[in-house]
Design a protein around this motif. Structure first.
Motif, PDB file in Angstrom:
ATOM      1  N   PHE A 111       0.834  -1.198   0.000  1.00  0.00           N
ATOM      2  CA  PHE A 111       0.000   0.000   0.000  1.00  0.00           C
ATOM      3  C   PHE A 111       0.878   1.261   0.000  1.00  0.00           C
ATOM      4  N   PHE A 112       1.982   1.198   0.745  1.00  0.00           N
ATOM      5  CA  PHE A 112       2.899   2.330   0.832  1.00  0.00           C
ATOM      6  C   PHE A 112       4.127   2.094  -0.037  1.00  0.00           C
ATOM      7  N   THR A 113       4.645   3.147  -0.587  1.00  0.00           N
ATOM      8  CA  THR A 113       5.946   3.077  -1.246  1.00  0.00           C
ATOM      9  C   THR A 113       7.031   3.079  -0.169  1.00  0.00           C
ATOM     10  N   ALA A 114       8.247   2.765  -0.564  1.00  0.00           N
ATOM     11  CA  ALA A 114       9.359   2.762   0.380  1.00  0.00           C
ATOM     12  C   ALA A 114       9.537   4.145   1.004  1.00  0.00           C
ATOM     13  N   LEU A 158      20.793   6.735  17.754  1.00  0.00           N
ATOM     14  CA  LEU A 158      21.217   6.183  16.464  1.00  0.00           C
ATOM     15  C   LEU A 158      21.081   4.666  16.442  1.00  0.00           C
ATOM     16  N   GLU A 159      21.375   4.026  17.563  1.00  0.00           N
ATOM     17  CA  GLU A 159      21.264   2.571  17.641  1.00  0.00           C
ATOM     18  C   GLU A 159      19.804   2.136  17.484  1.00  0.00           C
ATOM     19  N   ALA A 160      18.897   2.864  18.147  1.00  0.00           N
ATOM     20  CA  ALA A 160      17.479   2.532  18.037  1.00  0.00           C
ATOM     21  C   ALA A 160      16.984   2.726  16.602  1.00  0.00           C
ATOM     22  N   GLU A 161      17.403   3.820  15.969  1.00  0.00           N
ATOM     23  CA  GLU A 161      16.986   4.075  14.596  1.00  0.00           C
ATOM     24  C   GLU A 161      17.526   3.013  13.644  1.00  0.00           C
ATOM     25  N   SER A 208      15.401   0.572  11.259  1.00  0.00           N
ATOM     26  CA  SER A 208      15.677   0.509   9.821  1.00  0.00           C
ATOM     27  C   SER A 208      15.954  -0.923   9.382  1.00  0.00           C
ATOM     28  N   SER A 209      16.669  -1.674  10.221  1.00  0.00           N
ATOM     29  CA  SER A 209      16.978  -3.064   9.900  1.00  0.00           C
ATOM     30  C   SER A 209      15.709  -3.893   9.800  1.00  0.00           C
ATOM     31  N   ARG A 250      10.433  -5.261   4.038  1.00  0.00           N
ATOM     32  CA  ARG A 250      10.333  -5.001   2.602  1.00  0.00           C
ATOM     33  C   ARG A 250      10.785  -6.208   1.787  1.00  0.00           C
ATOM     34  N   GLU A 251      11.887  -6.839   2.224  1.00  0.00           N
ATOM     35  CA  GLU A 251      12.382  -8.014   1.502  1.00  0.00           C
ATOM     36  C   GLU A 251      11.368  -9.150   1.549  1.00  0.00           C
ATOM     37  N   ALA A 252      10.769  -9.375   2.734  1.00  0.00           N
ATOM     38  CA  ALA A 252       9.759 -10.433   2.863  1.00  0.00           C
ATOM     39  C   ALA A 252       8.546 -10.133   2.001  1.00  0.00           C
ATOM     40  N   SER A 253       8.167  -8.851   1.951  1.00  0.00           N
ATOM     41  CA  SER A 253       7.017  -8.458   1.143  1.00  0.00           C
ATOM     42  C   SER A 253       7.285  -8.693  -0.333  1.00  0.00           C
ATOM     43  N   GLU A 254       8.475  -8.353  -0.773  1.00  0.00           N
ATOM     44  CA  GLU A 254       8.825  -8.556  -2.187  1.00  0.00           C
ATOM     45  C   GLU A 254       8.848 -10.042  -2.535  1.00  0.00           C
ATOM     46  N   GLU A 255       9.339 -10.879  -1.614  1.00  0.00           N
ATOM     47  CA  GLU A 255       9.370 -12.320  -1.858  1.00  0.00           C
ATOM     48  C   GLU A 255       7.960 -12.896  -1.970  1.00  0.00           C
ATOM     49  N   LEU A 256       7.065 -12.437  -1.097  1.00  0.00           N
ATOM     50  CA  LEU A 256       5.682 -12.914  -1.137  1.00  0.00           C
ATOM     51  C   LEU A 256       5.002 -12.548  -2.448  1.00  0.00           C
ATOM     52  N   ARG A 257       5.211 -11.301  -2.879  1.00  0.00           N
ATOM     53  CA  ARG A 257       4.599 -10.853  -4.123  1.00  0.00           C
ATOM     54  C   ARG A 257       5.173 -11.610  -5.329  1.00  0.00           C
TER      55      ARG A 257
END
Length: 214
Positions: free
Chosen positions: A154-157, A188-191, A195-196, A202-209
């Motif tokens: 639904f959202f772009t990156a 910075l560590e929390a961010e 991000s990780s 995103r990678e899991a979403s791309e694999e599913l699609r």
């Protein structure tokens, strides 16, 4: 913070009135100290049985919100999160008053007005547990909702980055109001952790699609 109010001053009462009250209190204390001489050989009186426990007296969270009204705090939170002011405060207290055997719910409930400026009533242990459970349930549901939105394309990156930035700013503000002093390294560590996780989503979403397209 931004224009729509990520500012702890929104919660503060009239600072002049507070300052006057503190001045009067200081004066009264000084006069009492000058005239109240203890008698030698007479033991000091026992502490008041109704006096809050020592760790409650030393509790330093939420001091930036002295004078804040519950309704104002609640309105701010409901505009930006799923939780109420009650759930927010008690979730923090449950984290801070956790022991090896569990959470000190009785202590939290009995001393709630002393621990949190905008809370005015004491709570039963059952009410404390209910608020804690409600907070946990809402966090889990909000997490599932967010991850679904991230994975269903639904959202772009870029839009997801914006969502994460806004969410992080609100979370950081709440921590600052509580009195949590985050260092630059911790922030910075929390961010980076966030991000990780987002990269993995995103990678899991791309694999599913990709699987669906096959």
């Amino acid at each position: 913070m931004d224009e729509d109010g990520l500012d702890a001053a929104r919660f503060d009462a009239d600072s002049d009135a507070t300052a006057d009250a503190e001045t009067e209190t200081s004066t009264d204390t000084a006069e009492t100290d000058e005239t109240d001489d203890t008698m030698p050989g007479v033991p000091d009186p026992e502490p008041d049985a109704d006096e809050p426990p020592e760790d409650v007296q030393k509790y330093a969270r939420f001091t930036k919100m002295d004078g804040a009204q519950y309704d104002r705090v609640n309105e701010f939170l409901r505009d930006r999160t799923y939780v109420t002011a009650r759930e927010w405060a008690i979730a923090r207290l449950c984290s801070d008053f956790r022991t090896e055997t569990g959470v000190e719910m009785t202590k939290i409930g009995e001393n709630l007005p002393e621990l949190v400026p905008f809370m005015t009533d004491t709570y039963t242990p059952q009410a404390v547990n209910q608020a804690r459970s409600s907070f946990e349930e809402k966090v889990r549901k909000a997490g599932a909702t967010f991850l679904y939105g991230a994975m269903c394309n639904f959202f772009t990156a870029e839009e997801l980055d914006d969502v994460m930035y806004e969410s992080t700013e609100v979370a950081k503000f709440l921590l600052e109001v509580e009195g949590v002093d985050l260092s630059v390294e911790e922030e910075l560590e929390a961010e980076e952790r966030i991000s990780s996780v987002m990269r993995e989503v995103r990678e899991a979403s791309e694999e599913l699609r990709a699987q669906d397209e096959e």
